[in-house]
Design a protein around this motif. Sequence first.
Motif, short mmCIF file in Angstrom:
data_model
loop_
_atom_site.label_atom_id
_atom_site.label_comp_id
_atom_site.label_asym_id
_atom_site.label_seq_id
_atom_site.Cartn_x
_atom_site.Cartn_y
_atom_site.Cartn_z
N PHE A 307 50.62 31.04 -2.81
CA PHE A 307 50.49 29.58 -2.87
C PHE A 307 50.28 28.96 -1.48
N GLY A 308 50.31 29.80 -0.44
CA GLY A 308 50.05 29.29 0.90
C GLY A 308 51.27 28.80 1.65
N ALA A 332 45.73 25.82 -2.31
CA ALA A 332 46.00 26.35 -3.65
C ALA A 332 45.86 25.27 -4.71
N ILE A 333 46.41 24.08 -4.42
CA ILE A 333 46.34 22.96 -5.37
C ILE A 333 44.89 22.60 -5.64
N MET A 339 52.66 25.50 -8.40
CA MET A 339 53.86 26.33 -8.27
C MET A 339 55.12 25.50 -8.43
N LEU A 340 55.91 25.85 -9.44
CA LEU A 340 57.23 25.27 -9.64
C LEU A 340 58.22 26.13 -8.87
N THR A 341 58.86 25.55 -7.84
CA THR A 341 59.70 26.35 -6.95
C THR A 341 61.06 26.65 -7.57
N GLU A 342 61.73 27.65 -6.97
CA GLU A 342 62.99 28.16 -7.50
C GLU A 342 64.13 27.16 -7.37
#
Length: 503
Positions: A307-308, A332-333, A339-342
Amino acid sequence: MSEYRLEMKGICKSFPGVKALDHAQLRLRPGTVHALMGENGAGKSTLMKCMFGIYKMDEGELYFEGEKVEIGDPMEALNMGIAMVHQELQPIPARTVGENIFLGRYPMKKALGIIPIVDHKKMYEDTAALLKKVRMDFDPKQMLGELSVSQMQSVEIAKAVSANCKVLILDEPTSSLTQNEVEALFRIVEDLKAEGVSIVYISHKMDEILRISDEVTIMRDGQYVGTWESKELTTDLIITKMVGRELTNLYPKRENVPGEVVFEVEDFSSINPKSFRHASFKLRKGEILGVGGLVGAQRTELMEGLFGIRSHTSGTIKYNGKELKINRPKDAIDQGIAMLTEDRRASGILGVLSVADNISVASLNQYLDYGFCLNNKKVEKLVQDNVEKMNIKTPSSKTQIQSLSGGNQQKVLIGRWLANNPDVLILDEPTRGIDVGAKYEIYCIIAELAKQGKSIIMISSEMAELIGMSDRIMVMCDGRVTGFIDGAEATQENIMELATQFE
């Protein structure tokens, strides 16, 4: 003398647009673990914050060791013998482990006989003794910011134990802990029980609840449902009482049909030699690719590299046969990757902003008139469409996102990325810290996206979730991809076999 260490009776608490607690109650016996359960938004944390003096209750009574008391703030609660480990950690990274543990109650001495200063020698000696007592191998003088999230959570638990409390509230204490650290926590809990401490244990993990607790109180929609001895309960019974209905299946029926390969990663290596290396995999259109592995497998790091967010030294990423150059998240977008982060709190929600701001923030450039003037009507329609589509429970779109439950915050973040209409979604632990009812709703959203042809990569530490949701599972160990398993053939055993293939 009352048989209860602490009693809460008829507790009510309202916030603008929502009644968080409606005549809730709780009774704690000395030397027991009392589990407090309910869906996200059931009022568990709010009830505990009323006990700890963070919130002032609108109605109700609190009794401590048989006497009616009023707790005005957390310091009063601590002085009375009530300590709390919060679900959302608020560490001070630039201070040492010892300074974090004794924050607000440092041991003091007098310099030159008159000037009060912190007695650092005593503080670090006391910290070392405390860490030894709770079997934690940390250097008291190490900066907290150098520790992992799970280690910070362990320090927070040690801090609560250091208060010599009579009541200890643990709000989702294992959400960031490794299995070994969970076992260490359970040993601490057993030691505290033996000393007569009353422990309130909030968790969504059923196996933990049934293993560690003596009694279970269940809440629903801010109301008290009932209290049972743990030995009377099963996982299915707890779920039924929590959600008010039976869940016949924890995972939705999936109707997605994976198609041609759309996303390819080949020989992808991190700039950090201890992180991911030589990773290769393919992702199909409409496929849910689960990513499994133990803590330290570098799953998150690999996805952040794609995702960079992290730098890489070698490897290629292709989408529909075309090589992509991704050096930062915007790249990436722009290529249709989300990306849904942790960690929702640290790198997901914008806590002080509204639900509307959080949903729209990644796609505002699509709603500009003449290239510079924001079309508020279009933005509001986007927000309302997402609130309805995701079934987000919020008083209004103007409500601050930090006041929502974890499950609803997670739905807002998914809505944020869907507003960009991405083709590839990376979901890192999408249901962490979320109750079983909200989990099912998020599973349904994921299944529907796959049916629509979206390609999904889902990292999960829950074996059952990986097996229940994935078309294929990619397993990692120590930074390497060690194998792939077809979803229909996946078992905990064959996943663990690949997850422990160290070089």
